[in-house]
Design a protein around this motif. Sequence first.
Motif, short mmCIF file in Angstrom:
data_model
loop_
_atom_site.label_atom_id
_atom_site.label_comp_id
_atom_site.label_asym_id
_atom_site.label_seq_id
_atom_site.Cartn_x
_atom_site.Cartn_y
_atom_site.Cartn_z
N TYR A 510 0.84 -1.20 0.00
CA TYR A 510 0.00 0.00 0.00
C TYR A 510 0.87 1.24 0.00
CZ TYR A 510 -4.83 -1.45 0.98
OH TYR A 510 -6.10 -1.94 0.90
N GLY A 511 0.40 2.29 -0.68
CA GLY A 511 1.01 3.59 -0.45
C GLY A 511 0.69 4.09 0.93
N MET A 512 -0.61 4.10 1.26
CA MET A 512 -1.02 4.55 2.59
C MET A 512 -2.40 4.02 2.93
SD MET A 512 -2.25 8.52 2.18
CE MET A 512 -3.02 8.44 3.81
N MET A 552 -3.90 3.69 -2.25
CA MET A 552 -4.39 4.26 -1.01
C MET A 552 -5.70 3.59 -0.64
SD MET A 552 -6.13 7.93 -0.41
CE MET A 552 -7.61 7.20 -1.12
N LYS A 553 -5.90 3.35 0.66
CA LYS A 553 -7.20 2.86 1.12
C LYS A 553 -7.57 3.56 2.41
CE LYS A 553 -10.03 -1.25 1.68
NZ LYS A 553 -10.09 -2.73 1.62
N VAL A 554 -8.81 4.03 2.47
CA VAL A 554 -9.34 4.69 3.66
C VAL A 554 -10.57 3.92 4.10
CG1 VAL A 554 -10.34 6.80 4.58
CG2 VAL A 554 -8.45 6.94 2.97
N ILE A 555 -10.65 3.60 5.38
CA ILE A 555 -11.82 2.90 5.91
C ILE A 555 -12.42 3.67 7.07
CG2 ILE A 555 -10.98 0.63 5.17
CD1 ILE A 555 -10.13 0.09 8.04
N HIS A 556 -13.73 3.52 7.24
CA HIS A 556 -14.46 4.16 8.34
C HIS A 556 -14.20 5.66 8.41
CE1 HIS A 556 -15.74 0.27 9.77
NE2 HIS A 556 -14.51 -0.15 9.90
#
Length: 770
Positions: A510-512, A552-556
């Motif tokens: 992942y990048g971030m 990039m992955k963002v959760i919640h």
Amino acid sequence: MVQSRRLSASVFVLVIAGTIVTAGTPTQLALSGNVSPVAGTCAAVQVIAEDSSGHPAPVASDTSVALVGQVVGFLFTGIFSDATCKQHSVNVLLPAGSTTGTFYFSDNLAQQVTLTVSASSLTSGTLVVNVAPAPPSKLALTGFYHVITTGCSAAFTISTIDGFRNPSPVTQPVPISLSGNRSGTLYSDVACRNAVTTVTLAAGSASIPVYLRDGTPEVLTLQASTTNFGSASRLVGVTAPAGPPASSAGAGKVAYTCPAGATVIPPPQNGVDNLSPAVANSTAGQTLCIQGEHRIAAPLSPKTNQTWIGIGTNARISGAVQLTGWQPYSPGAWTYTGPYSTQMNTLVDFAIGIPSCYTVSIYQDDLFYRSAGGANDQRVMRVLSLGELTGALTTPGQAETVGEDQRFFFDYGGTVSGSPAIYISFDPTKSIVDLPIIQTVIAGQSITGVTMENLFIEKALNTVVTAGRSWTLTDATVRFAHNAGLIAAPGTQSAPFVINRVFITSNGQYGMTAGSWTTIENSDLSWGNIANYRKQITVDSNCAGYFAAGGMKVIHAQGLSASVPGLTISNTLMHHNIGHGGWDDVGSQYLTIQGNHIYNNEGAGYFHEIGCEIDFRGNELNGNGSPIKNATLGLAALLVNDSNNGTFTGNTIHGNVNGAITLFQQATHLDMLANPCLGASSAGDTSNSLKNNVVQSNSVYTCSLSASAGQTDSNLQTAIARNNQFISNTYHMIDSTGAFWTDPFGVTWSQWQADQQDLQGTLIVGCTYP
């Protein structure tokens, strides 16, 4: 037959098919004119005052009517008062007692223009004008300048254009001769299998693609020539892979000075590095000014509210050691048998219980190199045999990319010489070769309020930076982790996690990742999942999707409202990720993704999954779905999965491999209870998901045969059945009859509109992006 007569100053009648109709009081305005003018012509448009029944009705007094033209995202200024289209105008006069006024319209661009007229006390009127290209008069050749020696290029597009550079279809087949490719070969297909020296532009088409493969680094001038439309050329640079391109974001771009009262940490002197003890002995709120390169043997943990500032253009914190003592082994190969040549760090499961599909992905001992005295660090590509250092590449899951340069083989088992050793494909004695030795460079997951500026933070076996709540990273570069570059804890509404002008690149998985109250702006997220993590399917051992890997992955990420979003990404590049460029998942709500350039990602450009109320606006998405290390998975540039109430407006989507916009509803999907707005009654219930999404005023250019836009639905429902609406989008397609939309199966433009979608939309034949 319709006739009009004035019986007196106050009586106006119409004769319709012999019947006298007395006009009423004017209540509305209408427009009448050519709705398909040719580019560059001057066309008259009439403004008509009408009564409530739509009959022309005279105005009682001189009435000034305001004129406004608009194209997607911009005002249109091609409105004139004269028949030669010389005098610009913003209004037209309807004299007392008259029903009509005239103005003139001219546009050099083939595009859709919405004309609106308004006057006091009258309902406004509109006219949608689709400007057609003029007849073709010359040839154009467009495409990327940069081509890599190891692959088939992106498409070079040959187009017939009019005098205003609008793509303009030909009326009969046009043979086109190709030349100027020097050591390269031109092909008619994206896989570079069918070599060609001529191609034929079909009647009714305005463009045709060709592709280049050239194994020789050189500069060449591609040329396309015709009998009737002349020739066109394009300068092309062919280069060998040489690491990821530079970015305007990241460390070393802005000059920083050390504030008064800060603690200065100089570069290591006489083999002594004071960074680790200085951090250990520092206090909360302290400012540290870091100079030069620091190699650390254990993770650093900042203190609460500290500020770390890199001074100079190459201030860096590295989790790697330099390998010295390389020896020639064979022609084209060098070997290292010193310290750390026996280390073997692996990660069998890249997520809990999820085995990686490729063996090459799980080895965490990466190699990097740069020129002595330079800062041009590059990742070296891992292979799994000595023969691959200079021979054919056979390692499953590995492929040549510009994200890696040269090759190395870490012989953990000593298969070559009987002892573990590292082999590399170039002379490393004039370079600095690095091997990460620690799991994490910055371990700050429990620390809040930290600021880091102008620092290269790099090279870890697992994660470069684990950050606590409400950090700020500015002008920083985070790179070269085998797994995640940055794992960011959520911020707070008053103190979000902020990334500004940060270059996050070349990280293995992942990048971030991040959570709520995160702001990413002016940054560059690229080459995520360069280690090519793919999920293994246990049934047949094939590879599934990217699962937990990409840019990039963002959760919640939970905001409060559309004006108080929990995630904001703006003016950021997301590109060349082996996976999705951007990805939000599992209960995110109130997100703003605006003004970004999302391109050349192997998966979807942006993936919005199990969320609500995203505002995805003004982004450019191109080249997504392009194979980098894997065959494409067939994902659209913008993929919306089991999510509600999203708005996708004013985006420009062009040149993507597998279409533009897909709304996708699954029969079942875990984590549906993560957000009440999804209306799920159980963890897998999707019966109330994928509803109330609006896809509006986007410009789509699709030259492939794959679906451009629409909805696929496990319950076989149409988009309108779930109140998903496509409104006023413009589609530039290869023809007017193809089934380029899905609802939920492939449909043509007429079927798409019959399904109550894009009733004010526009289909333009000619898919070449300007």
